[in-house]
Design a protein around this motif. Structure first.
Motif, mmCIF file in Angstrom:
data_model
loop_
_atom_site.group_PDB
_atom_site.id
_atom_site.type_symbol
_atom_site.label_atom_id
_atom_site.label_comp_id
_atom_site.label_asym_id
_atom_site.label_seq_id
_atom_site.Cartn_x
_atom_site.Cartn_y
_atom_site.Cartn_z
ATOM 1 N N LYS C 94 20.698 25.912 -2.602
ATOM 2 C CA LYS C 94 22.069 25.447 -2.733
ATOM 3 C C LYS C 94 22.179 24.605 -3.992
ATOM 4 O O LYS C 94 21.190 23.992 -4.429
ATOM 5 C CB LYS C 94 22.455 24.602 -1.503
ATOM 6 N N GLY C 96 23.165 21.618 -5.041
ATOM 7 C CA GLY C 96 22.638 20.254 -5.111
ATOM 8 C C GLY C 96 21.126 20.248 -5.096
ATOM 9 O O GLY C 96 20.464 19.528 -5.866
ATOM 10 N N ALA C 149 26.879 22.783 -9.459
ATOM 11 C CA ALA C 149 26.961 21.710 -8.458
ATOM 12 C C ALA C 149 28.348 21.075 -8.461
ATOM 13 O O ALA C 149 28.895 20.721 -7.407
ATOM 14 C CB ALA C 149 25.888 20.653 -8.732
ATOM 15 N N THR C 150 28.898 20.929 -9.650
ATOM 16 C CA THR C 150 30.233 20.358 -9.731
ATOM 17 C C THR C 150 31.252 21.280 -9.059
ATOM 18 O O THR C 150 32.102 20.841 -8.260
ATOM 19 C CB THR C 150 30.645 20.152 -11.200
ATOM 20 N N GLU C 154 29.674 18.978 -5.218
ATOM 21 C CA GLU C 154 28.567 18.093 -4.858
ATOM 22 C C GLU C 154 28.299 17.021 -5.908
ATOM 23 O O GLU C 154 27.479 16.143 -5.708
ATOM 24 C CB GLU C 154 27.301 18.925 -4.625
ATOM 25 N N ILE C 155 28.967 17.131 -7.000
ATOM 26 C CA ILE C 155 28.749 16.210 -8.117
ATOM 27 C C ILE C 155 30.069 15.984 -8.836
ATOM 28 O O ILE C 155 30.854 16.926 -8.973
ATOM 29 C CB ILE C 155 27.752 16.849 -9.110
ATOM 30 N N ARG C 195 27.875 11.142 -7.149
ATOM 31 C CA ARG C 195 28.388 11.889 -5.999
ATOM 32 C C ARG C 195 29.874 11.571 -5.816
ATOM 33 O O ARG C 195 30.331 10.468 -6.159
ATOM 34 C CB ARG C 195 27.612 11.498 -4.745
ATOM 35 N N SER C 199 31.136 12.350 -0.074
ATOM 36 C CA SER C 199 30.228 13.449 0.251
ATOM 37 C C SER C 199 28.772 13.049 0.201
ATOM 38 O O SER C 199 27.896 13.880 0.043
ATOM 39 C CB SER C 199 30.456 14.606 -0.724
ATOM 40 N N SER C 200 28.523 11.772 0.347
ATOM 41 C CA SER C 200 27.141 11.329 0.161
ATOM 42 C C SER C 200 26.202 12.016 1.149
ATOM 43 O O SER C 200 25.036 12.250 0.858
ATOM 44 C CB SER C 200 27.053 9.811 0.313
ATOM 45 N N ASP C 202 25.960 14.946 1.945
ATOM 46 C CA ASP C 202 25.521 16.273 1.523
ATOM 47 C C ASP C 202 24.453 16.234 0.432
ATOM 48 O O ASP C 202 23.829 17.247 0.147
ATOM 49 C CB ASP C 202 26.710 17.072 0.952
ATOM 50 N N LEU C 203 24.301 15.072 -0.163
ATOM 51 C CA LEU C 203 23.435 15.034 -1.339
ATOM 52 C C LEU C 203 21.963 14.946 -0.978
ATOM 53 O O LEU C 203 21.582 14.278 -0.026
ATOM 54 C CB LEU C 203 23.775 13.821 -2.207
#
Lengths: 207, 207, 207, 207
Positions: C94, C96, C149-150, C154-155, C195, C199-200, C202-203
């Motif tokens: 995935k 991230g 990722a962006t 996720e970022i 982040r 959504s922390s 998910d990281l």
DNA sequence: AATGAATGAGACTTCATTCAT
DNA sequence: GATGAATGAAGTCTCATTCAT
């Protein structure tokens, strides 16, 4: 140098009396140098000597402008002491014994002079006079002991004082890990060769 | 070092043959060092040696990584040559003569080694092995000459080869302005002391 | 350098095929240099590298006329490997996770480059191109991972690939006795700051 | 070193007051070293430093017997100055601002230390104490600023002073041709990650 | 093409001697 | 007179680079 009251460190030139602290410094320096020379040879850094003497380097150079002046002063001082010991020995002992004792004394002096021979070697003109001084002082002392022993029939007169002097100087210069007695044994062997054919029993040297 | 064809400068370790130019350089360096040591002592700056040898300093340090390695190599080489001379002398001369000649040879070698004694003195662990090497090589050579002379009744067996070896080394180390013959005369005197009481006429040493 | 068949060590100039043994030597040198650089930094003496590679110094200089050429070749080679790893990671994980893994990969590479930063520092024009090469190769690789990722939310897109690249390079350059994990922790902290607010969970980075 | 009147170059051992000219020389040397280190890194030849300071090499070695002693003295001196700046900043500014300013100050110091990291890398035992000294001096300074900022709710307490210290040291070590602001931007990004979720508006760091 | 010997500039460091304090 | 800081020449050794084999 044998005159303890008026000489200066650099050759008895100045008429003026030395200040007490100055004299004390010179003494410290000579003493320190003697110690350090015996331990590490005459090539030690000057700092080592002044540190032991507890003075600054400047003081060393004031009294001994050339490094060789210090070496010479130390050596001459001990040469004097060695020469001065002869009469007493001659008065107290039989001629053969006196000679033997004195040579031992000489050997002991030489043994603490690591690097002294090398300094003489060095060709540095600063040491030119030293060898002469040595001969001038010790030659007569040894000569007199030899003469007495010869007259007493304990020695054949076949070596000059000079020859014997140098031989002792060389044989007794210490090498590392050398048997401590080596120099004296060799000197004994050398002198032993000088005994009259029939008087070996009278000699004080080990056979 | 006694093998003239396969040894390397640093101790005959490498199995590979040395390149010819490299060997030539090592030769030049040893020769130059020998010359310069005799003239100015073992403490000369490296540059003086390399200049005489016609190589760069780097070459010196490639073959003799430590300064002491060069000194050792030079000395060992001459020690070898000296030891190797003994059998020939023994074969060609009567025992007393052979001994005398060999001691002269030894004296000549020592006479060119200004500062060598000082190097041994130095306490530098680099020279640790040298004294042993000297004894190991020259001891047997001299021992054999002494034995033969003793067996022939020309010498009393009262000095060890080691004692005699060191005595020669010390007596013959040159001092400046010294009468050139001095060392040899003293060695003669020493050995003379070893003659049997009634055979002095047979001995080759000056009385 | 990513072309393993036709390039030469010094920049893919020669059209002629390299001799097999020559190629093997180049390989050995690069491998040895990589090892030694990691151990002792890029300033090691050349001899150390050639000894490990089992070749003569001459061979080193044939293939890498300037010392910097070798350093560049080693680094470029690893830069290539690092860049090449990105697509696979992107395909398997995935977004991230892929980003995190790749940054770890980068950190590991940097960690073995003691003195690399200093070499870049040096101002030596020889390294001029290296920094550009690094950016040219790794910039797009990282850019693509960041973009993905962006896009996946996720970022937040607030650092340029270049900024992040250098930050990793600097944070992960190893200091002696440094906690081994330090660089990675700091990189995590840095990226963590990127982040999106909500959504922390998910990281993949430690908080 | 933080005492500007009685310390000596080598560690404030001597009770005796330093001679004025000696102190001036030490000052010149430290100043020159600082300048030259910033320009050419800590590996510059000693001559370059002494020429700039206008003293002889001997003077350098008198005051800093080991090359590392000079490096340490220069660094420690700036570490002290940096640590000493913290209280004033804390007194004059709000916690967040004080922290930001001080980190800038630290960044500026690090930015002039090309090769400093490499020196720490070197494994040279001479630098053993330096890292500890840095932590000992700067750790509390930064710790106090962090605590105050945390207490004021401007920072979440999630990095140790040590972690942050090293991160700044690494991120701000300058690379050639690097955008001058780079280090500070990255530090800001890092610290920004530490803000409480709802107080970003209060923070002095660029977003 | 490979090898490793040779080169020599240059770095570090020591220490005898001078001289300001 | 004493002190010890300053000086800089001199020596040792290293190592990048060249070049003969």
């Amino acid at each position: 140098m044998s005159d303890g009251t008026t000489g200066t460190a650099t050759g008895a030139r100045a008429p003026r009396r030395m200040r007490t602290d100055a004299r004390r410094n010179v003494e410290s320096l000579l003493e320190a140098a003697k110690t350090v020379f015996a331990t590490s040879g005459v090539d030690v850094p000057a700092k080592e000597i002044t540190d032991l003497a507890g003075v600054g380097v400047g003081t060393l150079y004031r009294h001994f402008p050339q490094r060789s002046d210090l070496i010479k002063a130390v050596i001459e001082r001990e040469i004097d002491a060695c020469a001065d010991a002869a009469p007493a020995l001659a008065a107290e002992h039989k001629p053969g014994i006196a000679l033997a004792r004195w040579l031992d004394r000489l050997a002991a002096f030489v043994a603490t002079k690591r690097g002294f021979a090398a300094a003489l070697h060095s060709g540095d003109p600063a040491f030119d006079g030293l060898s002469g001084y040595l001969m001038e002082k010790l030659g007569p002392a040894l000569g007199s002991l030899l003469d007495t022993a010869t007259a007493a029939g304990e020695i054949r007169a076949e070596v000059s004082p000079q020859d014997l002097l140098y031989a002792v100087a060389k044989l007794c210069a210490p090498l590392p890990d050398e048997e401590p007695d080596y120099g004296r044994r060799m000197v004994a062997l050398l002198v032993d060769g000088l005994r009259p054919a029939d008087s070996s029993a009278d000699l004080p040297f080990a056979r």
